[in-house]
Write an enzyme that holds these catalytic residues in place. Structure first.
Site, PDB file in Angstrom:
ATOM      1  N   SER A 228      20.310  17.379  17.224  1.00  0.00           N
ATOM      2  CA  SER A 228      20.863  16.963  18.513  1.00  0.00           C
ATOM      3  C   SER A 228      21.679  15.678  18.379  1.00  0.00           C
ATOM      4  O   SER A 228      22.613  15.631  17.586  1.00  0.00           O
ATOM      5  CB  SER A 228      19.731  16.829  19.539  1.00  0.00           C
ATOM      6  OG  SER A 228      20.238  16.843  20.842  1.00  0.00           O
ATOM      7  N   ASP A 416      21.854  28.259  21.442  1.00  0.00           N
ATOM      8  CA  ASP A 416      21.969  26.932  22.046  1.00  0.00           C
ATOM      9  C   ASP A 416      23.351  26.780  22.667  1.00  0.00           C
ATOM     10  O   ASP A 416      24.360  27.036  22.008  1.00  0.00           O
ATOM     11  CB  ASP A 416      21.749  25.863  20.969  1.00  0.00           C
ATOM     12  CG  ASP A 416      21.915  24.445  21.500  1.00  0.00           C
ATOM     13  OD1 ASP A 416      21.674  24.230  22.701  1.00  0.00           O
ATOM     14  OD2 ASP A 416      22.274  23.558  20.706  1.00  0.00           O
ATOM     15  N   HIS A 473      18.255  25.531  20.406  1.00  0.00           N
ATOM     16  CA  HIS A 473      18.558  24.163  19.996  1.00  0.00           C
ATOM     17  C   HIS A 473      17.597  23.654  18.924  1.00  0.00           C
ATOM     18  O   HIS A 473      17.987  22.886  18.052  1.00  0.00           O
ATOM     19  CB  HIS A 473      18.473  23.270  21.236  1.00  0.00           C
ATOM     20  CG  HIS A 473      19.001  21.892  21.060  1.00  0.00           C
ATOM     21  ND1 HIS A 473      20.345  21.609  20.953  1.00  0.00           N
ATOM     22  CD2 HIS A 473      18.369  20.692  20.991  1.00  0.00           C
ATOM     23  CE1 HIS A 473      20.521  20.303  20.830  1.00  0.00           C
ATOM     24  NE2 HIS A 473      19.334  19.729  20.848  1.00  0.00           N
TER      25      HIS A 473
END
Length: 505
Positions: A228, A416, A473
């Site tokens: 991330s 994601d 994700h």
């Protein structure tokens, strides 16, 4: 938001009022209290609707307000501390070194950085891996308990061994950073970092102290990993370590590679992929897609200005560019933008409350040596302090690293939206380095796990890109076995365009 709730990554989404809050935070120390107030009701409703406002803003401890722990490292036995019913199942904790500690940052007024360290379940000569969670401002304990750490948390808060923990093939460190995240704390708000220079220097100082404390690991291969917003942290830290090695600043760190999972690295390119990905996944219509193309022109222009000059224009860049993402999310009620296959049910898309409850138990805090400090899963103040860093392009730090033979793995789960595989593949393809042409002509091959296709792999020299199937994700959470095989094969130089059939446990 209730005390038990938080959200994992807090990427990209806030309004203009939220942006203006950053100035108030940085200029008003009273903001560093136990709660954070927003002047705009609309901003607060927007933030809450996306679960972006943790209850606890930051661990800033007033001087003298408690007997804050000193710099320590202690061996821990999590299974015994948790009173786990199945503590006898699997290997004995006593066979390994499991540690928790604080590091007093030298280039700060009073900052302490908290970390966990787990020696390999295999052998001490395995590589040393550091994991960085994004946010900015989210604790790496999230990954430790829900993705790739040694243990998982049961409903009754007991722990059990993770069969696919990355400590099976590495000696792994989880750091709460930047300062103010998780159990990390300070008594002076000026220690809160606002750019990658500050963040990477703190981490480099920590690594120097870590290897001094654990000299037997100095010669081990070293890898930097995370996901991330760590798409910013990781290139910055890799560059800092490489520079420190070249300049012989301290203990040589045997940096072999860095891996970015579903990261935000080159915002200008990645924001341009939102509309294309959303159309491809049938989240928006053709007319929506055409409209987003126009929005992206404005986003691209202001992002270029941010990269050139920094400062307040970067605040505006976030506002302009996140409107693209917000418009997509608004089209699908209840969309889990970390995994578009799933619904975002209730106040959270994921429930990680067990971790907060567990780490705030008195006996656990005592075992970790954190005193009375309240665990902060995601810090809104750290998140906000980094606002002018968000739209910076960290890809620019990478070419010199891969040109020097340091390996880079970029991997992304296919479902994601927020840091989607398409945007990540584009910046990887467009990166200007000595092997760009060779990478561009390289063929995609299947990534196999137990003889079954688990992803699509592309490699040339030190650069590898992997699209992971059936994952969102958080790839290690959604595909734990595949992610462990990915890590081991990559660290061993086997994650290549020649299919690898399995991995040793």
């Amino acid at each position: 938001m209730e005390a038990k709730t938080f959200f994992l990554f807090m990427l990209f989404i806030f309004s203009q009022s939220w942006l203006s809050t950053s100035k108030r935070i940085l200029n008003n120390p009273s903001v560093f209290s136990s709660s954070l107030n927003f002047s705009s009701g609309n901003a607060e409703r927007l933030i809450k609707s996306f679960n972006l406002m943790p209850k606890y803003d930051v661990n800033v401890i007033p001087k003298g307000s408690l007997d804050a722990p000193r710099l320590i490292e202690r061996q821990i036995d999590f299974l015994a501390t948790a009173g786990s019913k199945n503590a006898s199942v699997g290997p004995s904790v006593q066979e390994f070194g499991h540690y928790a500690g604080y590091y007093s940052l030298p280039h700060s007024k009073s900052a302490k950085m908290f970390y966990f360290f787990f020696e390999s379940r295999n052998k001490t000569t395995d590589p040393v891996v550091i994991w960085l969670t994004g946010g900015p401002g989210c604790s790496s304990s999230v990954a430790m308990f829900y993705e790739n750490g040694p243990f998982k948390i049961s409903k009754d808060l007991s722990l059990y061994w993770n069969d696919f923990g990355w400590d099976k093939v590495s000696n792994i460190i989880y750091v709460d950073q930047p300062v103010g995240t998780g159990f990390s704390y300070t008594s002076d708000e000026s220690d809160i970092r606002n750019d990658e220079d500050g963040v990477s220097n703190d981490l480099y100082d920590f690594l120097q102290a870590f290897f001094k404390e654990h000299p037997k690991f100095v010669k081990n291969d070293f890898f930097i990993t995370g996901e991330s917003y760590a798409g910013h942290y990781i290139p910055a830290l890799a560059s800092r370590v490489h520079s420190g090695n070249k300049k012989k600043e301290g203990i040589p760190i045997n940096l072999k590679g860095f891996a970015i999972g579903n990261g935000l690295t080159n915002p200008e390119i990645q924001y341009g992929a939102y509309g294309d990905y959303a159309l491809q996944m049938k989240l928006i219509s053709e007319s929506d897609h055409e409209s987003l193309k126009q929005d992206y022109v404005e986003c691209q222009n202001i992002t270029k200005k941010c990269s050139l000059g920094g400062g307040l224009v970067c605040d505006s860049a976030v506002e302009v560019c996140t409107s693209i993402f917000n418009k997509i999310v608004a089209k699908k009620s209840g969309l889990n933008y970390y995994d578009i296959r799933k619904k975002c049910v209730g106040s959270l898309c994921y429930d990680f409350s067990r971790m907060e409850i567990f780490l705030n138990k008195e006996n656990v805090r005592k075992a970790l040596g954190v005193g009375d400090i309240k665990f902060v899963s995601c810090s809104s103040t750290v998140y906000d302090a980094m606002i002018e860093d968000w739209m910076q392009n960290l890809e620019v730090k990478i070419p010199s690293l891969v040109n020097d033979g340091i390996n880079l793995l970029v991997y992304a789960g296919e479902y994601d939206l927020i840091c989607n595989w398409l945007g990540n593949s584009r910046w990887v393809d467009q990166m200007n380095w000595s092997g760009q042409k060779g990478f561009g002509s390289a063929k995609n091959v299947s990534f196999l796990v137990d003889g079954k296709e688990a992803g699509l792999l592309k490699n040339h020299g030190p650069l590898t890109f992997l699209k992971v199937y059936n994952a969102g994700h958080m790839v290690p959470m959604d595909q734990p076995k595949a992610s462990l095989q990915m890590l081991q094969n990559w660290m061993q130089g086997k994650l290549r365009t020649t299919p690898v059939l399995g991995f040793s446990q």
